[in-house]
Design an enzyme around this catalytic site. Structure first.
Site, PDB file in Angstrom:
ATOM      1  N   VAL C  31      -6.557   7.546  18.625  1.00 38.75           N
ATOM      2  CA  VAL C  31      -6.886   8.213  18.028  1.00 38.75           C
ATOM      3  C   VAL C  31      -7.420   9.875  18.188  1.00 38.75           C
ATOM      4  CG1 VAL C  31      -8.233   8.631  15.272  1.00 38.75           C
ATOM      5  CG2 VAL C  31      -7.530   6.367  15.794  1.00 38.75           C
ATOM      6  N   ARG C 128     -18.980   2.647   5.786  1.00 40.52           N
ATOM      7  CA  ARG C 128     -17.646   2.668   4.977  1.00 40.52           C
ATOM      8  C   ARG C 128     -18.073   2.150   3.330  1.00 40.52           C
ATOM      9  NH1 ARG C 128     -11.795   1.204   7.782  1.00 40.52           N
ATOM     10  NH2 ARG C 128     -11.895   2.845   8.538  1.00 40.52           N
ATOM     11  N   CYS C 167      -6.368   2.629   7.322  1.00 39.52           N
ATOM     12  CA  CYS C 167      -5.157   2.822   7.337  1.00 39.52           C
ATOM     13  C   CYS C 167      -3.726   2.157   6.371  1.00 39.52           C
ATOM     14  CB  CYS C 167      -4.071   2.637   8.752  1.00 39.52           C
ATOM     15  SG  CYS C 167      -4.699   1.132   9.455  1.00 39.52           S
ATOM     16  N   GLN C 193       2.172  -4.223   8.608  1.00 43.48           N
ATOM     17  CA  GLN C 193       1.666  -3.334   9.854  1.00 43.48           C
ATOM     18  C   GLN C 193       2.542  -2.631  11.260  1.00 43.48           C
ATOM     19  OE1 GLN C 193      -2.537  -4.028   7.094  1.00 43.48           O
ATOM     20  NE2 GLN C 193      -2.387  -2.509   8.902  1.00 43.48           N
ATOM     21  N   SER C 196       1.002   0.497  16.104  1.00 40.82           N
ATOM     22  CA  SER C 196       0.508   1.302  16.510  1.00 40.82           C
ATOM     23  C   SER C 196      -1.544   1.193  15.517  1.00 40.82           C
ATOM     24  CB  SER C 196       0.421   2.416  16.419  1.00 40.82           C
ATOM     25  OG  SER C 196       0.688   2.883  14.654  1.00 40.82           O
ATOM     26  N   LYS C 222     -11.175  -4.487   4.109  1.00 39.44           N
ATOM     27  CA  LYS C 222     -11.212  -3.626   3.674  1.00 39.44           C
ATOM     28  C   LYS C 222     -10.231  -3.298   2.827  1.00 39.44           C
ATOM     29  CE  LYS C 222     -11.742  -2.927   8.891  1.00 39.44           C
ATOM     30  NZ  LYS C 222     -11.301  -2.524   9.991  1.00 39.44           N
ATOM     31  N   HIS C 259       3.165   2.076   8.330  1.00 34.63           N
ATOM     32  CA  HIS C 259       2.912   1.364   7.264  1.00 34.63           C
ATOM     33  C   HIS C 259       3.560   0.294   5.961  1.00 34.63           C
ATOM     34  CE1 HIS C 259      -0.687   0.071  10.294  1.00 34.63           C
ATOM     35  NE2 HIS C 259      -1.579   0.214   9.761  1.00 34.63           N
ATOM     36  N   ASN C 339       0.777   5.473   9.295  1.00 36.02           N
ATOM     37  CA  ASN C 339      -0.463   4.523   9.245  1.00 36.02           C
ATOM     38  C   ASN C 339      -1.697   5.899  10.425  1.00 36.02           C
ATOM     39  OD1 ASN C 339       1.278   3.169  11.219  1.00 36.02           O
ATOM     40  ND2 ASN C 339      -0.079   2.717  12.919  1.00 36.02           N
TER      41      ASN C 339
END
Lengths: 361, 361, 361, 361
Positions: C31, C128, C167, C193, C196, C222, C259, C339
C-alpha cells in the site's frame, strides 16, 4: 458406483516381498507430505519415523505439519511423534531413509546419516553432481548404483547417499535416453513449469496470475548438468558424463502441477517420426512397485500432452511425450511429467525400491 | 489526481502532417476493434469507413459489434453504418485500408481491393509468404516496400497489398535483427503465448485454466518462414530469404495478453552478454507516430520481462528482452511483446504510417 | 499515436491551491508503494518523507523497497533516504501524514504522531471503530471530521488521527448510502475479493488457482461494523451508528484486483429498479482532486460490473454497480471497486484532500 | 504402490441386485460424457444405447464424440453406433433413459419418450417446475416420485419423466433441508460457480481469467423456484411449495469444477452453531449405489470447504458445508458440491437408482 473420474491408482503386485522400515527426514514440508502419501499402503515400505526441525520435534505429526495434500493424513502417521533431524534421534533399525530436507540443511545432515550407517534416498539438490554420489532414475541408469562402492571406499561410510534428479530434469531425460540410439548430440529445451515446483509458498498469486516468469534460479544449470550425468556411463570405477550439449531455458507458468517441456534434439542419425515414437514407447521399464507399466506414453494428437489432462498418467509416475516432428538436424517434441510425484517424492521412493531390489538395503 | 497507475500513452509529435482517410475491413472482430482503438485520436489517420460481413452490413457499428476492448467505442465510430466488405461498397476516396479479415475471406477480398486501386495494410495471414508481397516491420525491413513495384508489375494493380507478420514472429524478429551482426546461424525458439492470440472465443476456460496446450495450428511454420523473409534482403527486383535456420515450438498458456518466448541463437561470432544487450538496446527505431522511442527494452533482471508487467511498454509497441546468457554456440534469452498491439493491429497501423511516410499513399 | 488502450487518467483541475508537505509511514509495503504512485504529480501534495521499519531506515528508497507497482518509482522518491517510523525521525514541518503500517505497529505509532502534532490519514485497520476517530469517505460522511474536536479534547492531541474503511466495506457503502433514502433496513452481502487485498505475499498461487477460499480473517466483522459507522450520524458531540443490520460473508477468488460484491438490501420503501439506479447514479460527489466525476457508475448490462473490465473506472476511484433487481423485501445488485486504489491508498489520499479542504491541515 | 493421491472411488455394495438396461439421450455432450463415465462399471445399470443429433447418428461413438473427460472412453462404449434421438430409434427393451439434451430439444423429445413408455431421468432444465413432474434429490424428497401417478393420469403416459435440479440448487438444498427443523424462513444465497457449469465451451478464457462475471442467465430464478419445490410437501395428489423465501445472486469465477455458495438463512428458532452442524452432519442418507455414505460433510475449519480441495468428496456425490456462524436472525455458512457430478450426471444416475429401488423401473 465404480466410476473413478480421476484415477491415480497403480495396481502393483507385491514384487518385493520383505518389509523395509523407513524414515523421512523433513517430513512436514510439501515433499515430505507427498512422501507420506505415497508410502501409505506401500507394499514393502513401513514408515517408522518422521523428523522435522527442532521447532516441531516432540509434537504429534498432525500438530506439527500443516497438511496440504489432497488425501487425509494416514491415521498412524498423524499420531507419530516428530523426531529431531539427527542420526542419534532416529531408531537404529531403520533400513532406509528418505530425505526432502532443504538443500542447505541436507548438505550437513545427509552425510551424517550415511556415516552412521543409514542408506539415504534423497530428493534434495545438494551433492547431486558429486562424483561418487549416484544420481539415479531406475529405468535409465540403475547401474550407477555401483558408485555406492566408490562412495563407501572414499568416504568410509557404512551407509550410502543416492539422489534423484531435479523435477525438470526427470521430465526430459527418459525421452533423451530413448533418443540416444540415434546419436544424441545437442539439446535445446524450454520448460513451462508448474507452481508446485517452488513449494507451497514459493510463488505468490500476485506473481503468476495472468503472467509467466522467465527464470527459475539454478534450474537451468541443474537440467544441463544432471542430464549429462544421468545419461553418462559407469565403468565400475568412475562415471563419465554424456557428451551431448544440453541448453535449457526455464519458465514458470500458472499451472498447479505438471511440467511441460519443449525439446529440440539434434541427432547424428536421421530417424523419422515413427521411429522416434517407437523408441520412446518401447523404452524398457523396470519391475518395481511404484514404476509405471509404460515409462513413456507417446501421443499422436499434437495437442497433447497437457499438464492438467496427462500429469496423472499411471499415478503420476509415467512420462508423456507428443508433437514429435522432424527438424533440419533432428527432431522436436514436447514432454510432460508430474513434478511432485515422478519429479520428487515418487522418484525417491522408486530409487528406494531399486536399492532394496539390488540388495543395497 | 495526476497519477496514472497503468499508463500506456505514447506522446508523439505530429510527424506526418497530412490527413489520411482510412477504412477497416473486418472492423467488428477482435483485431478490428483494436484497430478502432488505436486509430482513435491518431494524428494522421481519419477513420472513414468500417466493413464487416453481410450480416452486419447496414447496421450501426455499435449494434453490429460486440465491443470487448477496454476503452469505450469512440462516439463517431459508434454511429457509423457498417458497410459490406467489397471494393464497390466503400468510398472511392479512401487513401488506405486496414484489414483484419479471417484469412480465408482475406485471400479473396484483399486482392479485389488492391486491384481496385486501394493500398491495403493487412494483418491477415494469407499471402504473407508470396514472393511479391512485402512482409514488413518498419524498424527491420522498410526497404522491402520496394516489392510493391514488383507486385504492381506482375499483378497489374493500381493499389497494393502489404502484410505484417504473425504475432509470435514479431515478438522475436527485432531481437534476431539485432543479433544479425554477430552472424546469426541457427535459432531454436519456444513460445508461451497468451490466449488473446486465438481471438476472443479461441480458447475456452476449460481448456486452459491450470493447464497449457503444446500446439497452435500453423504457428510454428509461420515463425520459421516469416522470420527468414523479414530478415531477408531485397535487391530491388527480388527478395532473398535469410539463410538462418529457425526452429519453433509453440505453446499456449493461461495468460491474457503478451507472448513470452525463449530463444537460443547460434552465432558465428562470440559476443559477450554486454555486447548483445547493447546491440539490442541500440537497435535503431523509426520516426513514425506509433513507433516506440526504443524498439527493444533490455532488462538486466533475469526475472523480466514478464507478460503482465511488461506487455504495455510504450503503449504495447515496444519489444522487451532479458535473461541474456552465453551458451556453447551463441546466446540464449527471453523476449516479449504485446500480441494484439505490436503483434497485430498496431503492426498494421505502423506499416500504414510507413506507407504514408514513404509516399506509397 | 494518441491511442490509450487502458487509460486511467483523472484530469483534475487544481482545486486546492496550496502546496502541502506530506510523509508516508510504511512506505515500502504494497500500500505504501501505491501511495507513492498516487502522490506522483499530485496537484497539491508534495512528498517530503518516507519511513519504514528499522531494517530499512538509512537506505535509499529504491534499495529498501522491492518495487512492484506497474509504473516506475518516481525519480525523486527513488533517491530519498528512508527514515525510521517515529515522530522524532521525520521533519517538523510536515503538514500531513499518510499511514499504511501493519495494524499492530500502527496502533502504537499513529497515536505517537498525532500527539506530536501531526495530522494522520491512515489506511490501517486499528482504531477504526474508536468512538472519537473519524472513519470517513468524503462523499459519504465528510461531516464526521467534526469528531477531530472530540478526539483532541479527549486525548489532548495537537494533531489528529482519521481512518478510511476496509477495502471490502468501501466497495459497498456508497451504494448503501444511495439506498438510505428508501429506508435501509437489513443488508446481506457476499464478497468475491481479489488476491491483492491480502498484500503481495498474502495468497499463494497453490492456494488460489482453480479454487476459492470461503473465509478472510476479520473481514466480515469489519464490513458489518464499519458500514454502520460510515452511515451513522454525528450530532456535533458523538456519533450514532446506523441501525441497519449488516450481514457479511467474505470469499477470496483468483482475481488480481477489484472486489466484486453481491448485495441484498431490505428496504422499508418499495422503489423500482429505475428509482434505485437513479439514486445511485445521482449520488453526489465531492470537488477534490482525486475524487471521481461520478461516484457510482450504474450498468444496465447485467453481466457488468466485472473486476477486470471495470476496476479502473475513473482511475480506480469510482464504484460500479449493476444487476439491480427487485426482491420480495427490497432489491439485490452487485457492486465493485478497485481494492488497492479506492479501497486503500486512494481512500487515504482522498481523505487527506478533504482534511486540507476543510481546513484541518 | 497402493497410494492414491486423489481418490474418487465410491466403494458400494451391490444393493440393487437386478440388471437394468439404460440409454443416454445426448450422449456426446459434456454431461453425456460424464454419464458414460459414471455408468462404467455401474453395479446395476447396463448401458445399451447412446443417442445424439442427426449429424452424429450412424457414427461410432468415439468418432462422434470429442471426448474430454479425464478417464478414457470405455472400450464397449467407443464401439457403439450412435442412434438418432427419437423414440423409434432406440431398442424397445430399455428400462431407463438418462437425458442430458439441450433444454430446447429436451422439451420436445422427452415427452415423446415418456409417451412411448420409457422412464426418463433427466438433467435438462425444461419442465422442472411443471406441477406433475417430480423434481427429486433422493435423500431429500424421494416421496415426490408419487407424482408419477399424477403425471401418468394427466398425460396418459406409460412411461414417466423425472428431473434433478440445477447444479447450483443441489449444492444448497441439502443444507436447507437440514435446517428446516429450525423453522426455515428466508434465504439469501450468493454463488461462486465454476466454469464447467456452462459446458465445455460456455465461458471463454478471455472472459474469466483475472475476472468474475456477476450474472448467469436464468440461474437465480432456478435456484429460487427449484429450492421451494424440492423442500415442498406432497400429499399424494399435489405438491405444495415450501413457503420459505429464497433470494439468489449468481456469479461465475475462474474455477474449473465445484460451486461454492455463501448462504444466510433466517430461522424461526435460534439454534447454536453446534446444533446446526449436528443437524447437517446427521441428515440421513439413502442406501443407493451412487449415494455418499454421509450426505453433508461439515468442516470446523472456516477456510473450508474449498472447490479444489473438497469437490471430490465421496466421488463428487457428497455436499460440504463450513463456516457456520450465528447471525441476528439465524445463521450463515458456506456450502459446496461438484457441479457436474452431484450437480448433473451423478444426480440423474442417483435418481435412476431411486426409480429402480422404488419399483418404477
Amino acid at each position: 458406483m465404480g466410476a473413478n473420474p480421476n484415477p491415480l491408482i497403480l495396481v502393483s503386485p507385491y514384487r518385493i516381498p520383505m518389509s523395509v522400515r523407513v524414515g523421512i527426514l523433513g517430513a512436514t514440508g510439501a515433499v515430505g507430505q507427498r512422501f507420506i502419501q505415497l508410502l501409505d499402503d506401500h507394499p514393502t515400505f513401513d514408515l517408522a519415523t518422521v523428523t522435522a526441525s527442532d521447532d516441531s520435534a516432540g509434537k504429534r505429526y498432525d500438530e506439527a505439519a500443516k497438511w496440504r495434500v489432497d488425501t487425509p493424513i494416514p491415521d498412524d502417521v498423524a499420531d507419530m511423534e516428530v523426531q529431531r533431524t539427527a542420526a542419534d534421534a532416529v531408531p537404529d533399525d531403520l533400513d532406509l531413509i528418505f530425505s526432502s530436507l532443504p538443500s542447505g540443511v541436507a548438505a550437513d545432515v545427509e552425510p551424517e546419516f550415511a556415516e552412521a550407517g543409514y542408506v539415504v534416498s534423497s530428493n534434495s539438490s545438494n551433492d547431486r553432481m558429486a562424483e561418487d554420489v549416484p544420481l539415479t532414475i531406475p529405468e535409465i541408469n540403475a547401474d550407477h548404483l555401483g558408485l555406492i562402492e566408490v562412495q563407501r571406499d572414499e568416504r568410509g561410510w557404512d551407509g550410502a547417499l543416492i539422489k534423484n534428479p531435479n523435477c525438470s530434469t526427470i521430465t526430459m531425460v527418459p525421452t533423451l535416453a530413448a533418443l540416444d540410439e540415434f546419436g544424441l548430440d545437442r539439446v535445446h529445451v524450454t520448460t513451462l513449469q508448474a507452481v508446485s515446483g517452488a513449494g507451497y509458498d514459493g510463488v505468490t498469486s500476485m506473481e503468476i496470475i495472468d503472467n509467466a516468469i522467465p527464470h527459475i534460479g539454478g534450474e537451468e544449470e541443474k537440467m544441463e548438468s544432471e542430464s549429462r550425468k544421468l545419461l553418462g556411463s559407469f565403468d565400475g570405477a568412475a562415471l563419465s558424463l554424456h557428451d551431448a550439449e544440453v541448453n535449457a531455458s526455464c519458465n514458470r507458468i500458472p499451472t498447479l502441477d505438471g511440467h511441460l517441456e519443449s525439446v529440440f534434439a539434434d541427432l547424428a542419425d536421421d530417424p523419422d517420426v515413427e521411429a522416434v515414437a517407437e523408441a520412446m514407447r518401447e523404452y524398457p521399464g523396470v519391475d518395481l512397485p511404484s514404476a509405471p507399466e509404460q515409462l513413456i506414453h507417446v501421443f499422436d494428437d499434437p495437442m497433447r500432452p497437457q499438464p492438467r489432462l496427462d500429469r496423472n498418467l499411471e499415478g503420476g509416475m509415467a512420462v508423456a511425450a507428443g508433437g514429435i516432428q522432424e527438424t533440419a538436424n533432428g527432431i522436436k517434441y514436447n514432454c510432460l511429467a508430474h513434478n511432485t510425484i515422478r519429479g520428487a517424492a515418487g522418484a525417491s521412493v522408486l530409487n528406494g525400491e531399486l536399492l532394496v531390489e539390488e540388495g543395497w538395503v
